[in-house]
Design an enzyme around this catalytic site. Structure first.
Site, PDB file in Angstrom:
ATOM      1  N   LYS A  16      18.414  44.883   0.897  1.00 47.98           N
ATOM      2  CA  LYS A  16      18.630  43.866  -0.148  1.00 47.98           C
ATOM      3  C   LYS A  16      17.428  43.788  -1.092  1.00 47.98           C
ATOM      4  O   LYS A  16      17.575  43.788  -2.309  1.00 47.98           O
ATOM      5  CB  LYS A  16      18.868  42.485   0.496  1.00 47.98           C
ATOM      6  N   ARG A  92      21.382  31.653   3.910  1.00 51.08           N
ATOM      7  CA  ARG A  92      21.427  32.258   5.238  1.00 51.08           C
ATOM      8  C   ARG A  92      22.186  31.398   6.233  1.00 51.08           C
ATOM      9  O   ARG A  92      22.324  31.786   7.398  1.00 51.08           O
ATOM     10  CB  ARG A  92      19.994  32.395   5.749  1.00 51.08           C
ATOM     11  N   ARG A 131       9.665  50.338   8.460  1.00 53.14           N
ATOM     12  CA  ARG A 131       9.200  49.740   7.193  1.00 53.14           C
ATOM     13  C   ARG A 131       7.676  49.521   7.268  1.00 53.14           C
ATOM     14  O   ARG A 131       7.143  49.061   8.265  1.00 53.14           O
ATOM     15  CB  ARG A 131       9.896  48.406   6.949  1.00 53.14           C
ATOM     16  N   ARG A 164       5.110  44.555   8.917  1.00 50.64           N
ATOM     17  CA  ARG A 164       5.363  43.109   8.935  1.00 50.64           C
ATOM     18  C   ARG A 164       5.402  42.625  10.383  1.00 50.64           C
ATOM     19  O   ARG A 164       5.944  43.313  11.238  1.00 50.64           O
ATOM     20  CB  ARG A 164       6.730  42.824   8.271  1.00 50.64           C
ATOM     21  N   ARG A 175      15.644  38.437  15.284  1.00 50.68           N
ATOM     22  CA  ARG A 175      16.176  38.233  13.918  1.00 50.68           C
ATOM     23  C   ARG A 175      17.643  38.634  13.852  1.00 50.68           C
ATOM     24  O   ARG A 175      18.441  37.981  13.182  1.00 50.68           O
ATOM     25  CB  ARG A 175      15.365  39.070  12.908  1.00 50.68           C
TER      26      ARG A 175
END
Ligand code: AP5
Length: 219
Positions: A16, A92, A131, A164, A175
């Site tokens: 996203k 969310r 990532r 992260r 998550r």
């Protein structure tokens, strides 16, 4: 020209943010990434950042009232300056979605499209684990598909990339569980409207961008 409002919905690491940044530049939209705004506040050590950090580090959602206030504030700051807004990672929860409708209605605005990035779980986990982010300019890399040119250094800042804290494997699974419980119900919520569009988020960054541009251009 009336501003456009797009929601990018999808699991963590679906792509996203990658697409929102590209499209915001291309179409002169403002990207409202609640995750980026919260992380900025964590880095700056603000009161909001201190509250947000306890949730983010455990993969939990920051309370709805905090998020809605934050979005309202950002909309107010950028209204009239851009062609539209991309809500990236917001709403969310159903309560956030209803809150957003109220905020937009106050200004006679409405959502134009809700774009759902459909990506399977295995891909999601691989994208999150791989990532890496530049701590200085925040450029996002991926060790598998978009590695930096040299070692683990940012191509722009030459600073060492970091992972992260919520991209560590145990937090990723938290998550994902939160996503399934709280955010996935938004798919049915928005399917009841005529705004819902599903795209195949498994495709390459470039291919996903082509599909999104068509949606934005109304083709
Ligand atoms: P947030 O930052 O919003 O995290 P997220 O929704 O989990 O989304 P991500 O940023 O992880 O992924 P993305 O879909 O943007 O993927 P990206 O483009 O980076 O939120 C973090 C935390 O903040 C939450 O857990 C929560 O605590 C809090 N929070 C935020 N918003 C909130 C809200 N509204 N309410 C309550 N709490 C909130 O891509 C991922 C990787 O894949 C990158 O490495 C990228 O290079 C790569 N990639 C991207 N596209 C492709 C592709 N097509 N093919 C291959 N690789 C790709």
């Amino acid at each position: 020209m009336k501003e456009k409002f797009y929601i990018f919905l999808g699991p963590p690491g679906a792509g996203k943010g990658t697409q929102a940044k590209y499209l915001a530049d291309k179409f002169n939209f403002h990207q409202i990434s609640t995750g980026d705004i919260l992380r900025y506040n964590v880095d700056q050590g603000t009161e909001l950042g201190k509250i947000a950090h306890s949730y983010i580090s455990e993969g939990k959602l920051v309370p709805d009232d905090i998020i809605l206030d934050l979005v309202k504030d950002y909309l107010g700051r950028f209204r009239g300056q851009v062609n539209g807004f991309i809500f990236d990672g917001f709403p969310r929860t159903i309560d956030q979605a209803e809150g957003l409708n109220e905020i937009l209605q106050e200004n006679q605005n409405k959502i134009d499209k809700v774009i759902y990035f459909n990506v399977d779980e295995q891909t999601i986990i691989a994208r999150n684990i791989n990532r890496r982010v530049c701590p200085k300019c925040k450029k996002v890399y991926n060790l598998l598909v978009k590695p930096p040119e040299h070692d683990l250094l940012c191509d722009i800042c030459q600073v060492e990339l970091v992972q992260r804290e919520d991209d560590k494997p145990d937090v990723i699974s938290d998550r994902l569980n939160v996503y399934k419980a709280k955010t996935e119900p938004l798919i049915d919520f928005y399917k009841q409207t005529d705004k819902f569009v599903e795209i195949n988020g498994q495709l390459s960054v470039e291919q996903v961008a082509i599909h999104l541009e068509k949606e934005i251009n109304g083709i």
